[in-house]
Motif scaffolding. Structure first.
Motif, PDB file in Angstrom:
ATOM      1  N   VAL A  42       0.965  -1.395   0.291  1.00 13.69           N
ATOM      2  CA  VAL A  42      -0.088  -0.455  -0.006  1.00 13.69           C
ATOM      3  C   VAL A  42       1.136   1.458  -0.107  1.00 13.69           C
ATOM      4  CG1 VAL A  42      -1.475   0.723   1.216  1.00 13.69           C
ATOM      5  CG2 VAL A  42      -1.636  -1.196   1.178  1.00 13.69           C
ATOM      6  N   ALA A  43       0.566   2.304  -0.957  1.00 13.35           N
ATOM      7  CA  ALA A  43       0.985   3.672  -1.198  1.00 13.35           C
ATOM      8  C   ALA A  43       0.326   4.715  -0.409  1.00 13.35           C
ATOM      9  CB  ALA A  43       2.038   3.542  -2.448  1.00 13.35           C
ATOM     10  N   ASN A  44       1.308   6.324  -0.073  1.00 12.97           N
ATOM     11  CA  ASN A  44      -0.005   6.990   0.062  1.00 12.97           C
ATOM     12  C   ASN A  44      -1.073   6.618   0.903  1.00 12.97           C
ATOM     13  OD1 ASN A  44       2.753   9.126  -1.056  1.00 12.97           O
ATOM     14  ND2 ASN A  44       1.710   8.616  -3.037  1.00 12.97           N
ATOM     15  N   PHE A  45      -0.732   5.622   1.672  1.00 13.28           N
ATOM     16  CA  PHE A  45      -2.258   6.036   2.450  1.00 13.28           C
ATOM     17  C   PHE A  45      -2.354   6.826   3.513  1.00 13.28           C
ATOM     18  CE2 PHE A  45      -4.689   4.603   6.550  1.00 13.28           C
ATOM     19  CZ  PHE A  45      -6.200   4.512   5.527  1.00 13.28           C
ATOM     20  N   ASN A  46      -3.374   7.667   3.053  1.00 12.14           N
ATOM     21  CA  ASN A  46      -4.336   8.870   3.913  1.00 12.14           C
ATOM     22  C   ASN A  46      -5.394   9.124   4.368  1.00 12.14           C
ATOM     23  OD1 ASN A  46      -5.094  12.244   3.380  1.00 12.14           O
ATOM     24  ND2 ASN A  46      -2.614  12.014   4.299  1.00 12.14           N
ATOM     25  N   GLY A  47      -5.141   8.278   4.169  1.00  8.93           N
ATOM     26  CA  GLY A  47      -7.424   7.833   5.101  1.00  8.93           C
ATOM     27  C   GLY A  47      -7.917   8.719   4.769  1.00  8.93           C
ATOM     28  N   ASP A  48      -9.498   8.718   5.594  1.00 11.50           N
ATOM     29  CA  ASP A  48     -10.345   8.828   5.435  1.00 11.50           C
ATOM     30  C   ASP A  48     -10.304  10.232   5.932  1.00 11.50           C
ATOM     31  OD1 ASP A  48     -13.356  10.108   4.896  1.00 11.50           O
ATOM     32  OD2 ASP A  48     -14.277   8.461   6.156  1.00 11.50           O
ATOM     33  N   THR A  49     -10.585  11.170   5.040  1.00 15.69           N
ATOM     34  CA  THR A  49     -10.347  12.511   5.447  1.00 15.69           C
ATOM     35  C   THR A  49     -11.682  13.825   5.849  1.00 15.69           C
ATOM     36  OG1 THR A  49      -9.350  14.098   4.031  1.00 15.69           O
ATOM     37  CG2 THR A  49      -8.017  12.943   5.111  1.00 15.69           C
ATOM     38  N   THR A  50     -12.471  12.529   5.706  1.00 13.07           N
ATOM     39  CA  THR A  50     -13.918  13.841   6.212  1.00 13.07           C
ATOM     40  C   THR A  50     -14.666  14.485   6.878  1.00 13.07           C
ATOM     41  OG1 THR A  50     -15.096  11.481   6.346  1.00 13.07           O
ATOM     42  CG2 THR A  50     -15.190  12.478   3.836  1.00 13.07           C
ATOM     43  N   THR A  51     -14.086  13.804   7.687  1.00  8.62           N
ATOM     44  CA  THR A  51     -14.049  14.507   9.492  1.00  8.62           C
ATOM     45  C   THR A  51     -12.980  14.928   9.950  1.00  8.62           C
ATOM     46  OG1 THR A  51     -13.309  12.644  10.737  1.00  8.62           O
ATOM     47  CG2 THR A  51     -16.012  11.726   9.811  1.00  8.62           C
ATOM     48  N   SER A  52     -13.356  15.318  11.224  1.00  8.74           N
ATOM     49  CA  SER A  52     -12.093  16.739  11.508  1.00  8.74           C
ATOM     50  C   SER A  52     -10.464  15.230  12.169  1.00  8.74           C
ATOM     51  CB  SER A  52     -12.893  17.460  12.965  1.00  8.74           C
ATOM     52  OG  SER A  52     -13.549  17.266  13.403  1.00  8.74           O
ATOM     53  N   LYS A  53     -11.467  14.485  12.233  1.00 10.85           N
ATOM     54  CA  LYS A  53     -10.192  13.250  13.909  1.00 10.85           C
ATOM     55  C   LYS A  53      -8.880  13.304  13.105  1.00 10.85           C
ATOM     56  CE  LYS A  53     -14.714  10.449  15.519  1.00 10.85           C
ATOM     57  NZ  LYS A  53     -13.868  10.877  16.854  1.00 10.85           N
ATOM     58  N   ALA A  54      -8.286  13.111  13.329  1.00 18.53           N
ATOM     59  CA  ALA A  54      -6.771  12.963  12.870  1.00 18.53           C
ATOM     60  C   ALA A  54      -6.563  11.480  13.089  1.00 18.53           C
ATOM     61  CB  ALA A  54      -5.805  13.796  13.826  1.00 18.53           C
ATOM     62  N   THR A  55      -7.208  10.518  13.255  1.00 22.59           N
ATOM     63  CA  THR A  55      -7.150   9.290  13.125  1.00 22.59           C
ATOM     64  C   THR A  55      -7.138   9.096  12.108  1.00 22.59           C
ATOM     65  OG1 THR A  55      -7.001   8.978  15.464  1.00 22.59           O
ATOM     66  CG2 THR A  55      -7.132   7.049  14.683  1.00 22.59           C
ATOM     67  N   ILE A  56      -7.037   7.715  11.239  1.00 19.11           N
ATOM     68  CA  ILE A  56      -7.087   7.177   9.771  1.00 19.11           C
ATOM     69  C   ILE A  56      -7.144   5.862   9.842  1.00 19.11           C
ATOM     70  CG2 ILE A  56      -6.528   9.885   8.678  1.00 19.11           C
ATOM     71  CD1 ILE A  56      -3.901   7.844   7.775  1.00 19.11           C
ATOM     72  N   TYR A  57      -7.904   5.186   9.442  1.00 24.50           N
ATOM     73  CA  TYR A  57      -8.454   3.413   9.207  1.00 24.50           C
ATOM     74  C   TYR A  57      -7.855   2.855   8.018  1.00 24.50           C
ATOM     75  CZ  TYR A  57     -10.611   5.731  13.818  1.00 24.50           C
ATOM     76  OH  TYR A  57     -10.311   6.456  14.769  1.00 24.50           O
ATOM     77  N   PHE A  58      -7.339   2.065   8.175  1.00 24.31           N
ATOM     78  CA  PHE A  58      -7.297   0.562   7.243  1.00 24.31           C
ATOM     79  C   PHE A  58      -7.810  -0.476   7.653  1.00 24.31           C
ATOM     80  CE2 PHE A  58      -5.067  -1.515   4.407  1.00 24.31           C
ATOM     81  CZ  PHE A  58      -5.656  -0.995   2.584  1.00 24.31           C
ATOM     82  N   SER A  59      -8.734  -1.434   6.344  1.00 21.84           N
ATOM     83  CA  SER A  59      -8.958  -2.811   6.511  1.00 21.84           C
ATOM     84  C   SER A  59      -7.778  -3.658   6.156  1.00 21.84           C
ATOM     85  CB  SER A  59     -10.398  -3.256   6.498  1.00 21.84           C
ATOM     86  OG  SER A  59     -10.399  -4.392   5.753  1.00 21.84           O
ATOM     87  N   LEU A  60      -7.086  -4.179   6.467  1.00 25.66           N
ATOM     88  CA  LEU A  60      -5.940  -5.259   5.842  1.00 25.66           C
ATOM     89  C   LEU A  60      -6.735  -6.353   4.813  1.00 25.66           C
ATOM     90  CD1 LEU A  60      -4.155  -5.292   8.706  1.00 25.66           C
ATOM     91  CD2 LEU A  60      -3.929  -3.757   6.894  1.00 25.66           C
ATOM     92  N   GLU A  61      -8.084  -6.953   5.243  1.00 20.62           N
ATOM     93  CA  GLU A  61      -8.948  -7.883   4.994  1.00 20.62           C
ATOM     94  C   GLU A  61      -9.438  -7.216   3.914  1.00 20.62           C
ATOM     95  OE1 GLU A  61      -9.633 -11.155   7.024  1.00 20.62           O
ATOM     96  OE2 GLU A  61      -9.990 -10.439   8.790  1.00 20.62           O
ATOM     97  N   MET A  62      -9.477  -5.922   3.724  1.00 17.70           N
ATOM     98  CA  MET A  62     -10.469  -5.469   2.762  1.00 17.70           C
ATOM     99  C   MET A  62      -9.691  -4.526   2.106  1.00 17.70           C
ATOM    100  SD  MET A  62     -14.572  -5.097   4.185  1.00 17.70           S
ATOM    101  CE  MET A  62     -14.220  -4.200   6.149  1.00 17.70           C
ATOM    102  N   GLU A  63      -8.739  -4.431   1.549  1.00 15.12           N
ATOM    103  CA  GLU A  63      -7.837  -3.409   1.335  1.00 15.12           C
ATOM    104  C   GLU A  63      -7.932  -2.421   1.035  1.00 15.12           C
ATOM    105  OE1 GLU A  63      -5.651  -5.553  -1.943  1.00 15.12           O
ATOM    106  OE2 GLU A  63      -6.176  -7.718  -1.039  1.00 15.12           O
ATOM    107  N   LYS A  64      -8.998  -1.423   2.420  1.00 13.84           N
ATOM    108  CA  LYS A  64      -9.161  -0.573   1.612  1.00 13.84           C
ATOM    109  C   LYS A  64      -9.398   0.944   2.787  1.00 13.84           C
ATOM    110  CE  LYS A  64     -14.611  -1.494   2.579  1.00 13.84           C
ATOM    111  NZ  LYS A  64     -15.192  -1.879   1.744  1.00 13.84           N
ATOM    112  N   ALA A  65      -9.327   1.817   2.646  1.00 15.87           N
ATOM    113  CA  ALA A  65     -10.168   2.561   4.429  1.00 15.87           C
ATOM    114  C   ALA A  65     -11.010   2.133   4.650  1.00 15.87           C
ATOM    115  CB  ALA A  65      -9.664   3.708   3.718  1.00 15.87           C
ATOM    116  N   GLY A  66     -10.903   2.497   6.164  1.00 19.31           N
ATOM    117  CA  GLY A  66     -12.030   2.443   7.354  1.00 19.31           C
ATOM    118  C   GLY A  66     -12.083   3.877   6.922  1.00 19.31           C
ATOM    119  N   SER A  67     -13.766   4.284   8.356  1.00 20.83           N
ATOM    120  CA  SER A  67     -13.870   5.377   7.995  1.00 20.83           C
ATOM    121  C   SER A  67     -14.310   6.141   9.522  1.00 20.83           C
ATOM    122  CB  SER A  67     -15.399   5.723   7.573  1.00 20.83           C
ATOM    123  OG  SER A  67     -16.035   6.980   7.943  1.00 20.83           O
ATOM    124  N   PRO A  68     -13.585   6.796  10.221  1.00 18.63           N
ATOM    125  CA  PRO A  68     -13.903   7.398  11.170  1.00 18.63           C
ATOM    126  C   PRO A  68     -15.409   7.527  12.202  1.00 18.63           C
ATOM    127  CG  PRO A  68     -13.446   8.987  10.140  1.00 18.63           C
ATOM    128  CD  PRO A  68     -12.887   7.996   9.386  1.00 18.63           C
TER     129      PRO A  68
END
Length: 238
Positions: A42-68
């Motif tokens: 995975v390269a340049n994973f920046n996460g879901d930035t649609t909220t003000s939360k700083a923490t970003i999330y990723f699903s290893l099993e689904m190979e995609k970003a999770g949402s805060p």
């Protein structure tokens, strides 16, 4: 599937009329498919930035970003939060010690642990592994500034850590407050569903420059991982 089942049942019934179905026949468990026991990058994973939360999330099993917005779910396996997004934690839902788990009461069974061994040398989950289930997870190493335990990265406050530790910056002018991954460490993740993965983070900077500077954009995580098949702790690539 229904038609196939009826066909098989009818064929067996016909066979019984001529000769008993062999008692030696055995059902074989199907070999798991998908992204198990494969090297995933995975390269340049920046996460879901649609909220003000700083923490970003990723699903290893689904190979995609999770949402805060969806913390109380099994839709993510690892969170990148804390100081400079360096704290990697698992999706564990049970509230512990004043609701400090990252899963916030959801169904996640996850957790993380760190091994003082390079990624390629980690072939399976170690026996007796104890996973960290709080949101602090694993993060800054004691070799750098603000580190409190064995970590996957070092924080170089002054930009001069390379001279004393062999890892970090070498320019007090341009590399202050940089974060450097340790190539000798591997994170083991227990996913939200209870499976296992080994994880190697190589950079948290955009386009993963060999010499990140203070102004280089982050967090843009670069990492590799291997998922063990369900019910297995083996990371052998097939």
């Amino acid at each position: 599937m229904i038609h196939s089942y009826k066909w098989a049942a009818g064929a067996c019934a016909a066979a019984v009329m001529l000769a008993a179905c062999s008692k030696d026949d055995k059902d074989e468990t199907p070999v798991p498919t998908g992204n198990y026991n494969k090297l995933i990058s995975v390269a340049n994973f920046n996460g879901d930035t649609t909220t003000s939360k700083a923490t970003i999330y990723f699903s290893l099993e689904m190979e995609k970003a999770g949402s805060p917005k969806n913390l109380q779910s099994g839709d993510w396996d690892v969170a990148f939060g804390g100081n400079a997004n360096s704290a990697v934690s698992g999706n564990y839902g049970v509230n512990e010690d004043g609701n400090t788990s990252a899963g916030k009461g959801g169904p996640g069974k996850g957790g993380v642990l760190i091994i003082d061994k390079p990624f390629d040398q980690v072939t399976r989950v170690p026996d007796g592994a104890v996973f960290i289930t709080t949101s602090t997870g694993v993060g800054l190493d004691t070799a750098g500034f603000f580190g409190t335990t064995t970590g996957w990265c070092v924080y170089d406050f002054a930009g001069t850590l390379r001279a004393t530790k062999g890892i970090g910056g070498n320019s007090a002018t341009t590399q202050k407050h940089t974060v450097w991954a340790r190539p000798d460490r591997t994170i083991i993740v227990r996913t939200a569903s209870g499976n296992y993965a080994k994880l190697k983070i190589t950079s948290m900077y955009k386009d993963a420059p060999a010499e990140p500077e203070t102004a280089t954009a982050r967090p843009f995580f670069h990492f590799q991982y291997v998922l063990a098949a369900p019910g297995s702790k083996d990371f052998t690539i097939r």
